[in-house]
Design a protein around this motif. Structure first.
Motif, PDB file in Angstrom:
ATOM      1  N   ARG A 100     -52.319  64.973 -31.790  1.00  0.00           N
ATOM      2  CA  ARG A 100     -52.202  63.902 -32.775  1.00  0.00           C
ATOM      3  C   ARG A 100     -51.700  64.410 -34.120  1.00  0.00           C
ATOM      4  N   PHE A 131     -51.892  63.019 -38.427  1.00  0.00           N
ATOM      5  CA  PHE A 131     -52.938  62.389 -39.231  1.00  0.00           C
ATOM      6  C   PHE A 131     -52.394  61.435 -40.276  1.00  0.00           C
ATOM      7  N   SER A 136     -51.868  63.846 -44.178  1.00  0.00           N
ATOM      8  CA  SER A 136     -51.396  65.061 -43.513  1.00  0.00           C
ATOM      9  C   SER A 136     -52.438  66.165 -43.562  1.00  0.00           C
ATOM     10  N   GLN A 137     -52.758  66.699 -42.382  1.00  0.00           N
ATOM     11  CA  GLN A 137     -53.730  67.787 -42.315  1.00  0.00           C
ATOM     12  C   GLN A 137     -52.959  69.071 -42.036  1.00  0.00           C
ATOM     13  N   VAL A 138     -52.541  69.705 -43.125  1.00  0.00           N
ATOM     14  CA  VAL A 138     -51.779  70.938 -42.956  1.00  0.00           C
ATOM     15  C   VAL A 138     -52.429  72.030 -43.805  1.00  0.00           C
ATOM     16  N   ASP A 169     -46.636  67.997 -40.389  1.00  0.00           N
ATOM     17  CA  ASP A 169     -47.839  67.614 -39.658  1.00  0.00           C
ATOM     18  C   ASP A 169     -47.481  67.204 -38.221  1.00  0.00           C
ATOM     19  N   ILE A 170     -46.445  66.392 -38.114  1.00  0.00           N
ATOM     20  CA  ILE A 170     -46.055  65.936 -36.779  1.00  0.00           C
ATOM     21  C   ILE A 170     -45.502  67.096 -35.954  1.00  0.00           C
ATOM     22  N   ALA A 228     -48.054  69.030 -34.427  1.00  0.00           N
ATOM     23  CA  ALA A 228     -48.736  68.387 -33.300  1.00  0.00           C
ATOM     24  C   ALA A 228     -47.925  68.516 -32.014  1.00  0.00           C
TER      25      ALA A 228
END
Lengths: 249, 255, 298
Positions: free
Chosen positions: A85, A87, A90-92, A158-159, A162
């Motif tokens: 996934r 977020f 952004s969870q970086v 972020d993507i 994933a």
């Protein structure tokens, strides 16, 4: 029973100390489908994504992935079996460079156990990394520290983090939120075309109906924790309930 | 705590097995501390930040409480340690020094390799964003656990060497939390992320302490405290970042 | 029976002053998210200032009112003076920095203040026992106990009540609670967080100093005596839940009773027992027994 579903939820329900955040969610997803999840704030979209990817444990109900029960697994287990996934926020890794972010993501996806003790700056890995950065059009920024990037860039990173593990199912939580109007179609074009090429099944949460209309095969609309519509976009966006509760007019 | 545990491991092996070989001492200290770290790591890895610190403090105070009262380990007086040997020959003062240097170099090489590895980089990643690490498919707790054991081993080895060179172990100077405080102080003073930095920091710390003690026996803590504050204020990255800045400026001037 | 009441009374007295000190620590932590190692310095300075003033007043029964006045005044002076300096000139510049760095800074301050004590008050222990002497002792459930020590328990009860009343019944208390819960939201609501921090730090310091000042007449005040208290109040705060007022109360009762029990029954295990309990509480309930709620982050 005739059709094979890659992801299937049955009677999924989640409540937070008595308040129901999602209930009666029965969704079946075929391989390679691209699905848009819409709904007003608090309708239960993110809760749904969080349950599938193991961040939240459903209160009851069942999640199946390729015929296997994955209800209540941990996030990292979900990643291992191919459910990844991105977020909403952004969870970086903010203090590292773009490339370091991706290198770590890749090394975790590829290596295991003792191999992790090998140096990170491996040449082969580095080349593969550049390829992905190129694909997502963030190669020029590869040596910048993430905290200096724009929201759109972070979202792309972020993507891309994933997808490095080549997931079977990818859930994108509002891929265009916080992204400027000029950037958003560019990003979605990049992401969707890359994912279509690899045949990845995609579910994404989205507020922007233009995006939904343009990219998805099917729309699932949420309202107050329930699915109120599950149809192709042409039909769904004209649905009375959807217009009333989601589009808000 | 692991520092003290390593030291005590050395002392106990001497007492019960008559073991004085420097290599054995070092490895016993490392292994003992590593095992303890491995065991406690299962509990500690669930904690972060202040809670992690507090639980570590609790564990080390438990160990201190035990050691200070254990008669067979010499209570608060501790135990004395006989000179180290190698293959049966006694090592002199300088012999010991060479061996300590050797072990220090080993530790540096090892730590350098660790920091360059994916696992080493993961540390920064975890402190930046744990959720993401989990979603990349790696267990944050496992990474923390591994790191914890490694640092326990290093601390234990240091404790073992310290015991060998001092010829004495006791709870007050080995296990009490203020000792850990000193070590943390050295770390802050030197800055994180480079292997040589703590070395410089440690030398400087001893230097400041010795001189402060000479100059103002009543106020040496004050000098140390003042230094700590000054470093935190003017060079939060520690002395290492200060040097980096100097280097940067020099280069700029040259250009 | 006698044993139980001895342990109970000793534990109560010990818990009382531990509570006052820990309350200061936990309030500071709750509001500012700072684990203040220098809290022990407030305690020590409070004790020293009170001792000096009591000794200056001399052993004189007409002075009994003045003794208490001196004790409270010392606490207030120490709290305001050091609290103001430390918050305004050191901590204020550090908000937003790494939390560990702030803890270390308070560690540095602790070292400085400890040595300042040596310089200002010298190394000889002070024994300002007059107030405790004057009140004498009484027999409570078969155990002889100093009356002064018992007033300590009363003081702790009063402090606890005031604190509860303040937090739950006044507008200021609500304001403080909102800051504790979420700093950023409070800022955007127009609360002057800077001032709240300053006042909190001063009040926390005053409580620490009050603990030291009030306990001074029952002990010999000597250099380095504060360090045990800091570590002990850490244990209290961690057991109770950091930043929680009822937690500090329960935590100090637990630690106080345990210590009294250990001192009388198994002196060998004194330190061990307290920290073993602290470790166990953390293992079972990582956030402590009464952890304040946290805002959701995702």
């Amino acid at each position: 029973m005739t059709e094979k579903f890659i992801l299937k939820t049955t009677e999924l329900q989640k409540s937070f100390s008595g308040i129901i955040a999602a209930e009666d969610i029965n969704i079946s997803v075929k391989e390679g489908e691209i699905i848009g999840i819409i709904g007003a704030n608090g309708a239960g979209k993110t809760v749904f994504v969080n349950m599938i990817t193991g961040y939240l444990k459903p209160s009851s109900g069942k999640i199946e992935f390729m015929g296997r029960d994955i209800t209540g697994i941990k996030p990292r287990e979900a990643t291992h079996i191919g459910v990844c996934r991105s977020f909403q926020v952004s969870q970086v890794f903010m203090t590292m460079t773009v490339k370091e972010n991706l290198m770590i993501a890749m090394s975790l996806a590829k290596k295991s156990g003792l191999e992790l003790l090998l140096p990170l700056d491996d040449e082969k890995l580095s080349k593969e990394c550049d390829k992905i950065l190129d694909l997502y059009k963030i190669k020029n920024q590869s040596n910048l520290i993430v905290s200096t990037l724009s929201q759109g860039m972070r979202k792309l990173l972020d993507i891309s983090m994933a997808v490095v593990g080549n997931p079977n199912v990818l859930l994108l939580d509002e891929p265009t939120s916080g992204v400027s109007v000029e950037e958003k179609f560019g990003i979605m074009d990049i992401v969707i075309s890359a994912l279509k090429k690899s045949g990845t099944t995609v579910l994404f949460v989205e507020h922007d109906m233009e995006i939904v209309e343009r990219y998805v095969d099917r729309v699932i609309a949420f309202y107050q924790g329930q699915v109120i519509c599950d149809a192709p976009p042409s039909k769904a966006l004209k649905d009375k309930k959807v217009i009333k509760y989601v589009l808000g007019s | 705590m692991y520092y003290g545990f390593g030291a005590y491991a050395v002392a106990m092996c001497q007492k019960y097995f008559g073991m004085t070989d420097i290599f054995l001492r070092f490895f016993i200290a490392v292994a003992a501390a590593g095992l303890l770290g491995f065991a406690l790591g299962f509990i500690l890895r669930r904690y972060r930040e202040i809670f992690f610190a507090m639980l570590s403090l609790a564990f080390s105070m438990v160990l201190y409480g035990l050691l200070a009262k254990a008669e067979f380990l010499g209570s608060t007086d501790g135990m004395s340690i006989s000179p180290s040997t190698i293959l049966g020959y006694e090592l002199g003062r300088f012999g010991l020094l060479y061996f300590i240097c050797f072990f220090v170099i080993c530790a540096i090489v090892f730590a350098q390799a660790y920091l360059r590895s994916s696992l080493g980089h993961l540390t920064t990643a975890i402190s930046d964003n744990e959720i993401r690490v989990e979603y990349l498919g790696y267990s944050v707790e496992k990474a923390i656990h591994i790191k914890y054991v490694i640092s326990a081993c290093l601390a234990g080895g240091a404790g073992g060497l310290m015991a060998a060179s001092l010829g004495q172990v006791d709870p007050d100077s080995m296990v009490l939390w203020s000792v850990s405080g000193e070590l943390v102080f050295v770390t802050i003073m030197s800055g994180l992320g480079n292997i040589l930095a703590p070395f410089m920091g440690a030398v400087l710390f001893e230097f400041i302490r010795t001189y402060a003690f000479e100059l103002a026996p009543q106020a040496w803590q004050m000098i140390i405290g003042g230094t700590l504050l000054a470093i935190i204020f003017f060079s939060p990255g520690g002395l290492w970042s200060f040097f980096q800045k100097l280097n940067f400026l020099r280069k700029k001037n040259n250009d | 029976m006698q044993f139980i009441s001895t342990v109970f009374l000793d534990g109560l007295v010990y818990a009382s002053y531990l509570f006052i000190v820990s309350l200061g620590l936990t309030i500071t932590f709750g509001v500012m998210k700072i684990l203040n190692v220098a809290h022990g310095s407030f305690y020590a300075w409070g004790a020293y200032l009170a001792s000096i003033s009591i000794i200056y007043l001399g052993d004189n029964e007409y002075n009994s009112f003045l003794y208490y006045f001196a004790i409270f005044l010392s606490a207030i002076i120490v709290g305001i003076f050091f609290g103001f300096i430390i918050e305004k000139f050191i901590l204020r510049k550090m908000y937003g920095e790494d939390i560990h760095l702030i803890v270390l800074a308070t560690f540095g301050i602790f070292w400085i203040l400890e040595d300042l004590i040596l310089i200002v008050f010298g190394v000889d222990p002070l024994m300002p026992y007059y107030p405790a002497m004057e009140l004498g002792g009484i027999e409570v459930v078969g155990v002889y106990q100093g009356v002064y020590s018992l007033t300590l328990a009363a003081l702790a009860a009063i402090v606890a009540f005031i604190c509860w009343y303040f937090l739950n019944k006044t507008k200021w208390g609500k304001l403080l609670q909102s800051v504790i819960f979420d700093r950023e939201v409070s800022v955007s609501m127009g609360i002057n967080v800077k001032n709240v921090y300053l006042v909190t730090f001063i009040i926390g310091g005053m409580l620490g100093a009050l603990g030291g000042a009030y306990v001074a007449p029952t002990i010999s005040v000597s250099p380095g005596f504060a360090i045990d208290v800091v570590v002990m109040s850490f244990a209290v705060v961690v057991i109770g839940g950091m930043g929680s007022v009822p937690g500090a109360l329960i935590g100090s009762l637990i630690v106080g009773m345990l210590r009294a029990f250990a001192v009388h029954q198994a002196p060998v295990l004194e330190l061990f027992i307290i920290y073993a309990v602290m470790a166990i509480v953390l293992i079972i309930k990582p956030q402590g027994l009464f952890a304040p709620p946290k805002p959701r982050k995702i």
